[in-house]
Design an enzyme around this catalytic site. Sequence first.
Site, PDB file in Angstrom:
ATOM      1  N   ASN A 351       4.190  -5.151   8.512  1.00  0.00           N
ATOM      2  CA  ASN A 351       3.098  -6.131   8.540  1.00  0.00           C
ATOM      3  C   ASN A 351       3.686  -7.551   8.556  1.00  0.00           C
ATOM      4  O   ASN A 351       3.405  -8.375   7.677  1.00  0.00           O
ATOM      5  CB  ASN A 351       2.175  -5.936   7.332  1.00  0.00           C
ATOM      6  CG  ASN A 351       0.759  -6.418   7.612  1.00  0.00           C
ATOM      7  OD1 ASN A 351       0.494  -7.043   8.629  1.00  0.00           O
ATOM      8  ND2 ASN A 351      -0.150  -6.144   6.684  1.00  0.00           N
ATOM      9  N   HIS A 382      -5.673  -7.443  -0.269  1.00  0.00           N
ATOM     10  CA  HIS A 382      -5.934  -6.071   0.166  1.00  0.00           C
ATOM     11  C   HIS A 382      -7.251  -5.524  -0.369  1.00  0.00           C
ATOM     12  O   HIS A 382      -7.917  -4.738   0.313  1.00  0.00           O
ATOM     13  CB  HIS A 382      -4.787  -5.149  -0.262  1.00  0.00           C
ATOM     14  CG  HIS A 382      -3.622  -5.162   0.669  1.00  0.00           C
ATOM     15  ND1 HIS A 382      -2.595  -6.073   0.562  1.00  0.00           N
ATOM     16  CD2 HIS A 382      -3.316  -4.380   1.743  1.00  0.00           C
ATOM     17  CE1 HIS A 382      -1.704  -5.848   1.526  1.00  0.00           C
ATOM     18  NE2 HIS A 382      -2.122  -4.839   2.256  1.00  0.00           N
TER      19      HIS A 382
END
Length: 493
Positions: A351, A382
């Site tokens: 990522n 998240h």
Amino acid sequence: MDELTTSSFKTTGSKWLLPVSDFFGFPLDQVNFLACQVFALGASFWFRLYLSPQFSSPVVRHAVATLFGLSFVIFCFGWYAVHISVLVMVCYRILVTADIHNIHRYTMIMAVSYLAVCQVSRVFIYNYGILSTDFSGPLMIITQKTTMLAFQVHDGKECPGDLSNVSFFLSSTSSSKPSLIEYLSYNLNFLSILVGPCSHYKDYIDFIEGRHVQRRLRRLSASNTGQNGYDKVSEPSPMAAVTRKLLICGVCMVLFLTLTKAFPVTYNVDSHFVNEAPFLTRLTYAFFSIQAARPKFYFAWTLADAINNAAGYGFKGVDEAGQVSWDLISNISIWGIETATSFKKFIDNWNIQTGVWLKTVCYDRAPRYPTALTFILSALWHGVYPGYYFTFITAIPITLAARAVRKNVRQYFLSSHPVKLVYDVVTWAATQLCICYTVMPFLLLVIFSLLAKCVSLTMTVVCSLAPDLDVLSCQLLGMTRSVMLAQTDWYPG
């Protein structure tokens, strides 16, 4: 068919592809996502060839990219797409009206707070379950883009004399700001609305206005021919890069349909497996199941990268050997992940653009404890599930320990190639095992199964010691346990 077993269960978007979902046996939300990405791939070629800057104005390209992006989020998430539009508009209002000294703070507070509220709300929307694709995904990307741009605007205004370390967004003068259509296009374009990646505003505007590739070729042109005219160098085609990345997507899809299905991560917390299998067996299975869980992430991020490249976005430059690179906004390095010999190397290749965002808005600015604060921000970004916090809080001491070991121990293993090879193998194995241990709660949110056991024990003790306790109280305890167990059962990884 039972409602709980239908592939459309908890789908908030369009049901046009329900027959396709039922035929292949995939959840409808995943089918909608894949359909939009496949359409985006075709639209990207059209966007580059028939809506190129030579034939279309930047306004037209901005408008088309935005309309396609909005269509995708409406198709995938239904009316929940309103949340995405609201966040973008509020952040734009802050950008054009807030004081430049605080613009980055206001945007950060607004974006992260709105994202957190939506993350909490989806807990109730999905009854503490989670879809593999839901409206919080695009919100996470929007949060990155809006805050990244706000910080870059602040840095450019506050430090106009030192722009070497910031991606200054201004296209003409220091007093200009992005227009509404530019801001909407940057945040809502169809190339990155569903799965990212986040990219710098200046790079995106260069792409829309036709300067993206040529600005990077200018240096090559000057060094090879002595000319500064970047129009003298022909633009390289992205077809080779797109083809290579689509082939990787195909391999990842095959691995997902075979290995991922053969080694489900959820089996790691199967009660019979945990109680009966030897420790080494469980450790080995954990290792292979975590490895097998990666192809779906590889597939999604590589496909997104191919979509951007197909549109002509993502050109990084040409190396000394003359090899063209289209990895400017790549979100993943599969080779770097699979061969990582330290926790940091793994994170740096996983990522990637989110890592750039975290470094820009947090790590480089934290006055104290940058590593801890960055991991905490990542957990907040998240979501609100405790499994996320288990993962990222655990990553803090592991990262610090790995850094200390590398600094103090690695120097003793550089005397010869065989010795360094042994060191690399040992550190690779240690890194992969640490990753298994760290990301397991992230994938399983296993904390809920542990909490469910605690609630079960509490329910048994309380109801046995207090026989006069009303039935409703016992039922509430039982419902709490069921919800927590459902969290582990529904999560698809």
